[in-house]
Design a protein around this motif. Sequence first.
Motif, PDB file in Angstrom:
ATOM      1  N   LYS A 229      73.914 -13.918   4.828  1.00 34.72           N
ATOM      2  CA  LYS A 229      74.165 -14.529   2.311  1.00 34.72           C
ATOM      3  C   LYS A 229      73.460 -14.105   1.909  1.00 34.72           C
ATOM      4  N   GLU A 230      72.047 -13.259   2.098  1.00 38.62           N
ATOM      5  CA  GLU A 230      71.166 -13.021   1.466  1.00 38.62           C
ATOM      6  C   GLU A 230      71.536 -10.928   1.396  1.00 38.62           C
ATOM      7  N   LEU A 231      71.592 -10.634   2.971  1.00 42.17           N
ATOM      8  CA  LEU A 231      72.927  -9.164   2.463  1.00 42.17           C
ATOM      9  C   LEU A 231      73.464  -9.627   0.920  1.00 42.17           C
ATOM     10  N   ILE A 232      74.204 -10.172   1.410  1.00 42.05           N
ATOM     11  CA  ILE A 232      75.411 -10.016   0.993  1.00 42.05           C
ATOM     12  C   ILE A 232      75.324  -9.776  -0.999  1.00 42.05           C
ATOM     13  N   ASN A 233      73.978 -10.723  -0.932  1.00 41.33           N
ATOM     14  CA  ASN A 233      73.467 -11.288  -2.068  1.00 41.33           C
ATOM     15  C   ASN A 233      72.748  -9.329  -2.993  1.00 41.33           C
ATOM     16  N   LYS A 234      72.276  -8.985  -1.678  1.00 41.74           N
ATOM     17  CA  LYS A 234      71.727  -8.339  -2.371  1.00 41.74           C
ATOM     18  C   LYS A 234      71.818  -6.902  -2.121  1.00 41.74           C
ATOM     19  N   GLY A 235      73.756  -6.948  -1.712  1.00 39.65           N
ATOM     20  CA  GLY A 235      74.413  -6.063  -1.621  1.00 39.65           C
ATOM     21  C   GLY A 235      74.330  -4.836  -0.645  1.00 39.65           C
ATOM     22  N   ASP A 236      73.679  -5.624   0.980  1.00 38.33           N
ATOM     23  CA  ASP A 236      73.612  -4.723   2.078  1.00 38.33           C
ATOM     24  C   ASP A 236      74.954  -4.962   2.243  1.00 38.33           C
ATOM     25  N   ILE A 237      76.651  -5.152   1.473  1.00 37.03           N
ATOM     26  CA  ILE A 237      78.134  -5.290   2.295  1.00 37.03           C
ATOM     27  C   ILE A 237      78.672  -4.975   3.823  1.00 37.03           C
ATOM     28  N   VAL A 238      78.051  -3.564   3.904  1.00 41.68           N
ATOM     29  CA  VAL A 238      78.215  -3.031   5.514  1.00 41.68           C
ATOM     30  C   VAL A 238      77.643  -3.772   6.716  1.00 41.68           C
TER      31      VAL A 238
ATOM     32  N   ALA B 187      82.297 -10.942   0.796  1.00 39.23           N
ATOM     33  CA  ALA B 187      81.525  -9.617   1.459  1.00 39.23           C
ATOM     34  C   ALA B 187      82.785  -8.705   0.966  1.00 39.23           C
ATOM     35  N   TYR B 188      83.739  -8.885   1.496  1.00 36.64           N
ATOM     36  CA  TYR B 188      84.820  -8.173   1.589  1.00 36.64           C
ATOM     37  C   TYR B 188      85.416  -8.286  -0.321  1.00 36.64           C
ATOM     38  N   ARG B 189      85.124  -9.189  -0.525  1.00 38.67           N
ATOM     39  CA  ARG B 189      85.710  -9.060  -2.091  1.00 38.67           C
ATOM     40  C   ARG B 189      84.605  -8.538  -2.949  1.00 38.67           C
ATOM     41  N   LYS B 190      83.500  -8.148  -2.502  1.00 37.52           N
ATOM     42  CA  LYS B 190      82.440  -7.429  -3.286  1.00 37.52           C
ATOM     43  C   LYS B 190      82.047  -6.089  -2.620  1.00 37.52           C
ATOM     44  N   GLN B 191      83.326  -5.890  -1.449  1.00 33.94           N
ATOM     45  CA  GLN B 191      83.760  -4.368  -2.105  1.00 33.94           C
ATOM     46  C   GLN B 191      85.286  -4.055  -2.400  1.00 33.94           C
ATOM     47  N   GLY B 192      85.627  -4.843  -2.727  1.00 32.40           N
ATOM     48  CA  GLY B 192      87.346  -5.097  -3.869  1.00 32.40           C
ATOM     49  C   GLY B 192      88.295  -5.213  -2.132  1.00 32.40           C
ATOM     50  N   ASN B 193      87.994  -5.817  -1.491  1.00 36.53           N
ATOM     51  CA  ASN B 193      89.430  -5.404   0.105  1.00 36.53           C
ATOM     52  C   ASN B 193      89.538  -6.786  -0.261  1.00 36.53           C
ATOM     53  N   TRP B 194      90.976  -6.646  -1.319  1.00 31.63           N
ATOM     54  CA  TRP B 194      91.478  -7.705  -1.328  1.00 31.63           C
ATOM     55  C   TRP B 194      92.379  -8.506  -0.380  1.00 31.63           C
ATOM     56  N   GLN B 195      92.672  -7.570   0.753  1.00 31.55           N
ATOM     57  CA  GLN B 195      93.751  -7.451   1.699  1.00 31.55           C
ATOM     58  C   GLN B 195      92.500  -9.121   2.509  1.00 31.55           C
ATOM     59  N   GLN B 196      91.505  -7.928   3.077  1.00 32.19           N
ATOM     60  CA  GLN B 196      90.821  -9.027   4.253  1.00 32.19           C
ATOM     61  C   GLN B 196      89.693  -9.784   3.219  1.00 32.19           C
ATOM     62  N   THR B 197      89.545  -9.846   2.041  1.00 34.05           N
ATOM     63  CA  THR B 197      89.475 -11.197   1.427  1.00 34.05           C
ATOM     64  C   THR B 197      90.103 -12.597   1.741  1.00 34.05           C
ATOM     65  N   LEU B 198      90.858 -12.410   1.489  1.00 36.61           N
ATOM     66  CA  LEU B 198      92.891 -13.615   1.715  1.00 36.61           C
ATOM     67  C   LEU B 198      92.701 -13.595   3.229  1.00 36.61           C
ATOM     68  N   ASN B 199      92.705 -12.421   3.766  1.00 38.46           N
ATOM     69  CA  ASN B 199      92.941 -13.141   4.866  1.00 38.46           C
ATOM     70  C   ASN B 199      91.163 -14.494   5.951  1.00 38.46           C
ATOM     71  N   ASN B 200      90.068 -13.623   5.315  1.00 38.26           N
ATOM     72  CA  ASN B 200      89.052 -14.551   5.724  1.00 38.26           C
ATOM     73  C   ASN B 200      88.640 -15.863   4.995  1.00 38.26           C
ATOM     74  N   TYR B 201      89.360 -15.815   4.070  1.00 34.23           N
ATOM     75  CA  TYR B 201      88.684 -16.944   3.328  1.00 34.23           C
ATOM     76  C   TYR B 201      89.985 -18.025   4.316  1.00 34.23           C
ATOM     77  N   GLN B 202      91.220 -17.520   4.266  1.00 31.21           N
ATOM     78  CA  GLN B 202      92.352 -17.833   5.198  1.00 31.21           C
ATOM     79  C   GLN B 202      91.713 -18.710   6.767  1.00 31.21           C
ATOM     80  N   ARG B 203      90.990 -17.652   7.394  1.00 30.77           N
ATOM     81  CA  ARG B 203      90.440 -18.679   8.597  1.00 30.77           C
ATOM     82  C   ARG B 203      89.482 -19.400   7.847  1.00 30.77           C
ATOM     83  N   ALA B 204      88.370 -19.288   7.489  1.00 32.90           N
ATOM     84  CA  ALA B 204      87.759 -20.139   7.144  1.00 32.90           C
ATOM     85  C   ALA B 204      88.362 -21.499   6.926  1.00 32.90           C
TER      86      ALA B 204
ATOM     87  N   LEU C 268      94.028 -11.717  -8.665  1.00 33.51           N
ATOM     88  CA  LEU C 268      95.298 -10.338  -8.744  1.00 33.51           C
ATOM     89  C   LEU C 268      96.861 -10.766  -9.109  1.00 33.51           C
ATOM     90  N   ASN C 269      96.520 -12.180  -8.956  1.00 36.96           N
ATOM     91  CA  ASN C 269      98.464 -12.375 -10.092  1.00 36.96           C
ATOM     92  C   ASN C 269      97.750 -12.285 -11.400  1.00 36.96           C
TER      93      ASN C 269
END
Length: 91
Positions: A8-17, A44-61, A81-82
């Motif tokens: 989580k800290e990596l995401i907050n720092k911008g180390d997304i990959v 993490a995917y949201r910060k990359q702008g990868n909306w499909q992966q963002t939604l997929n992973n949120y749905q898994r959670a 998105l709407n």
Amino acid sequence: MEQLNIIKELINKGDIVDAINLLEVYVLNNSTHLDKAFYLLGNAYRKQGNWQQTLNNYQRAIDLNPNSPAKEAHRMVMDILNFYNKDMYNQ
């Protein structure tokens, strides 16, 4: 859970990959806190702008834990998105 806090800290720092790579390994090798891991992957995917992966992973959670904060995050991303899609038609 400590590993997820570090990620989580990596995401907050911008180390997304790096965060995505660690989370992908985490979900393959762990059976606990997977809802949190998928929520973080969505973030993490949201910060990359990868909306499909963002939604997929949120749905898994959400599938793993209906009370996950991913539920609200998923709704907010859908609202964004709407909004953008509607604007595309109004140009």
